[in-house]
Design a protein around this motif. Structure first.
Motif, PDB file in Angstrom:
ATOM      1  N   ARG A 141       5.859   1.452  -6.868  1.00  0.00           N
ATOM      2  CA  ARG A 141       4.585   0.987  -7.430  1.00  0.00           C
ATOM      3  C   ARG A 141       4.805   0.076  -8.636  1.00  0.00           C
ATOM      4  N   ASP A 142       5.691   0.497  -9.573  1.00  0.00           N
ATOM      5  CA  ASP A 142       5.896  -0.279 -10.799  1.00  0.00           C
ATOM      6  C   ASP A 142       6.534  -1.634 -10.518  1.00  0.00           C
ATOM      7  N   ASN A 159      13.196  -9.732  -1.733  1.00  0.00           N
ATOM      8  CA  ASN A 159      13.005  -8.288  -1.773  1.00  0.00           C
ATOM      9  C   ASN A 159      11.766  -7.887  -2.572  1.00  0.00           C
ATOM     10  N   LEU A 160      11.461  -8.629  -3.630  1.00  0.00           N
ATOM     11  CA  LEU A 160      10.235  -8.347  -4.375  1.00  0.00           C
ATOM     12  C   LEU A 160       9.007  -8.495  -3.467  1.00  0.00           C
ATOM     13  N   GLN A 165       4.685  -5.902  -0.173  1.00  0.00           N
ATOM     14  CA  GLN A 165       4.066  -5.650   1.121  1.00  0.00           C
ATOM     15  C   GLN A 165       4.086  -4.161   1.479  1.00  0.00           C
ATOM     16  N   ASN A 166       5.231  -3.526   1.211  1.00  0.00           N
ATOM     17  CA  ASN A 166       5.331  -2.093   1.518  1.00  0.00           C
ATOM     18  C   ASN A 166       4.388  -1.272   0.638  1.00  0.00           C
ATOM     19  N   TRP A 167       4.315  -1.628  -0.653  1.00  0.00           N
ATOM     20  CA  TRP A 167       3.457  -0.850  -1.535  1.00  0.00           C
ATOM     21  C   TRP A 167       1.969  -1.040  -1.201  1.00  0.00           C
ATOM     22  N   GLU A 168       1.649  -2.201  -0.699  1.00  0.00           N
ATOM     23  CA  GLU A 168       0.264  -2.430  -0.294  1.00  0.00           C
ATOM     24  C   GLU A 168      -0.149  -1.404   0.758  1.00  0.00           C
ATOM     25  N   ARG A 169       0.754  -1.075   1.667  1.00  0.00           N
ATOM     26  CA  ARG A 169       0.456  -0.099   2.702  1.00  0.00           C
ATOM     27  C   ARG A 169       0.561   1.331   2.153  1.00  0.00           C
ATOM     28  N   LEU A 170       1.619   1.576   1.300  1.00  0.00           N
ATOM     29  CA  LEU A 170       1.805   2.918   0.750  1.00  0.00           C
ATOM     30  C   LEU A 170       0.671   3.303  -0.199  1.00  0.00           C
ATOM     31  N   GLY A 171       0.369   2.386  -1.126  1.00  0.00           N
ATOM     32  CA  GLY A 171      -0.654   2.675  -2.117  1.00  0.00           C
ATOM     33  C   GLY A 171      -2.021   2.883  -1.515  1.00  0.00           C
ATOM     34  N   SER A 174      -1.802   6.690  -0.297  1.00  0.00           N
ATOM     35  CA  SER A 174      -1.683   7.741  -1.305  1.00  0.00           C
ATOM     36  C   SER A 174      -1.060   7.164  -2.569  1.00  0.00           C
ATOM     37  N   PRO A 175      -1.636   7.434  -3.777  1.00  0.00           N
ATOM     38  CA  PRO A 175      -1.038   6.940  -5.018  1.00  0.00           C
ATOM     39  C   PRO A 175       0.220   7.719  -5.404  1.00  0.00           C
ATOM     40  N   GLU A 176       0.417   8.902  -4.870  1.00  0.00           N
ATOM     41  CA  GLU A 176       1.591   9.717  -5.135  1.00  0.00           C
ATOM     42  C   GLU A 176       2.268  10.068  -3.808  1.00  0.00           C
TER      43      GLU A 176
END
Length: 468
Positions: A141-142, A159-160, A165-171, A174-176
């Motif tokens: 996330r950070d 890689n950034l 892209q991955n965090w867009e789907r993960l977040g 779930s935020p945790e």
């Protein structure tokens, strides 16, 4: 043609350089190899046949897994990156076609741990959190939001973009970290990153220093030895082996150098035996002396004593014959000639011989500590070398070299104090030697005076007997 002024007096046959120049050359002799090592390790366009992986990824259908810290050839690394990019392209194509793969939750959990080496290098998580998904989840996330920026190693722009892209789907799910909230379809893999590197057997100087400090300051686990304990154990093996070699080799060498009887009786067998490799007796030594330090000490003894006998006998034969003839003229008996002429006469050269032979004894340390139960510094070298942790091997090798060098230089300095008449010595060494040899000089002066008085009495007797 005249020599340039800069080389004046540097190359003079059979003449010692000034002390300042000798000290400078001594320093340069160590600096040059270190400089070459640094150039090979830190200048990117010099050698560097490998790439040290800083960020890695698993590939489908491949059993060999590379992790951060591993090295791959410079020719293979682009192929490794291409394979991961191709897998990502297949994932994106399946999403766009509306037919994404499912059942990838477990694989996505492993993918989250790709950032663990980078996060540990930045100090964001501890070494124990490498598989702590709850600690790694906020790192994604950070990095995606820009709250944290990786430095040494840094994340490439490619890689950034993957992290975002991955965090867009993960977040969005779930935020945790919650395993059941991970996506069912595959996330994108990070592209392997690496830096030009020496082969694994030649780590960079800073890696060696860091590993050495870490090993020599670490607390030993229960039942394990610290590096200090290992060092002391190795010193004991060398010193005890050399002590027994001196106890046998020095007297026998002196006898061989003085009496032809002992020379013909002992030296042919000694000369024959010294060609036998000492390690061939390791099994026999363990069988006779059992496990422990005894066979190790014995191997150092066997590897040193036969050379010592021949070297000492040669040094004894080099004693000036005039000294022996003078002693015989004065009526010295064989025992007196050995104890009062031969031994004092050869002592300066014998001392130098022992310095050289002590270095010879050090060469047997690694072999000696491998027989029976492995022990000391060699056990550490062998274990770490087997796992290819050469940055932990080099500090121990350097420690052995430094120990030998410092010991030899100290013994060389003592030579000037103990035998100031036998070579270069300063006012300090002559003064110390004068203080310590005062009792012997007093005895010699007294004996000389007695001999002179005896000679005068004998001359007076001869004069009286010759007077008619």
């Amino acid at each position: 043609m005249a020599r340039p002024g800069i080389f004046k007096d540097w190359f003079v046959i059979r003449k010692d350089l000034p002390q300042a120049r000798r000290a400078t050359l001594t320093v340069v002799s160590f600096v040059l190899p270190l400089l070459l090592w640094c150039v090979v390790s830190y200048v990117p366009w010099v050698w560097h046949p490998d790439v040290k992986i800083e960020l890695s990824a698993e590939r489908e259908g491949v059993t060999t897994v590379f992790t951060a810290g591993d090295r791959v050839s410079k020719a293979y690394f682009p192929e490794f990156q291409k394979e991961v990019r191709d897998e990502n392209a297949a994932v994106i194509a399946a999403r766009e076609a509306g037919n994404p793969e499912t059942g990838a939750r477990r694989m996505n959990q492993k993918l989250l741990r790709q950032l663990a080496p980078l996060a540990m290098a930045q100090g964001w998580i501890g070494q124990e959190d490498g598989q702590n998904d709850a600690a790694l989840y906020p790192v994604w996330r950070d990095l995606a939001t820009g709250a944290k920026t990786a430095v040494k190693p840094h994340l490439s722009e490619e890689n950034l973009a993957i992290v975002r892209q991955n965090w867009e789907r993960l977040g969005a799910l779930s935020p945790e970290f919650v395993f059941k909230q991970l996506p069912e379809d595959p996330l994108l893999k990070l592209i392997p990153q690496g830096a030009p590197s020496n082969p694994v057997y030649l780590p960079a100087p800073h890696e060696v220093i860091e590993a050495g400090l870490r090993d020599f300051t670490a607390q030993a686990s229960t039942g394990e030895q610290t590096m200090g304990d290992r060092y002391v154990a190795s010193l004991k093996i060398i010193l005890w082996g050399f002590f027994w070699a001196c106890l046998i080799g020095i007297p026998l060498g002196i006898l061989c150098g003085v009496f032809d009887f002992f020379s013909k009786l002992c030296e042919p067998f000694v000369d024959f035996f010294r060609y036998m490799p000492a390690p061939t007796f390791s099994t026999l030594l363990v069988a006779v002396l059992l496990a422990g330090d005894a066979p190790k000490v014995a191997l150092v003894f066997v590897g040193t004593v036969f050379q010592m006998v021949l070297v000492v006998s040669k040094t004894t034969r080099l004693l000036d014959p005039a000294l022996l003839e003078a002693a015989q003229t004065l009526g010295a008996k064989p025992k007196q000639m050995i104890t009062q002429v031969v031994i004092p006469g050869i002592m300066p050269n014998l001392y130098n011989d022992l310095r050289i032979l002590l270095g010879w004894a050090w060469t047997w340390l690694v072999i000696a500590e491998l027989i029976g139960v492995k022990s000391g510094l060699t056990e550490f070298i062998e274990t770490q070398g087997r796992f290819r942790n050469f940055e932990r091997v080099f500090p121990v090798i350097i420690l052995i070299g430094v120990t030998g060098f410092v010991t030899d230089q100290f013994l060389s300095w003592l030579h000037g104090l103990m035998f100031p008449w036998a070579g270069r010595s300063g006012a300090l060494s002559r003064g110390i030697a004068r203080v310590f040899t005062w009792p012997f000089r007093a005895i010699a002066a007294s004996r000389g005076k007695a001999l002179a008085e005896h000679a005068e009495r004998m001359a007076a007797v001869r004069n009286q007997t010759q007077t008619p």
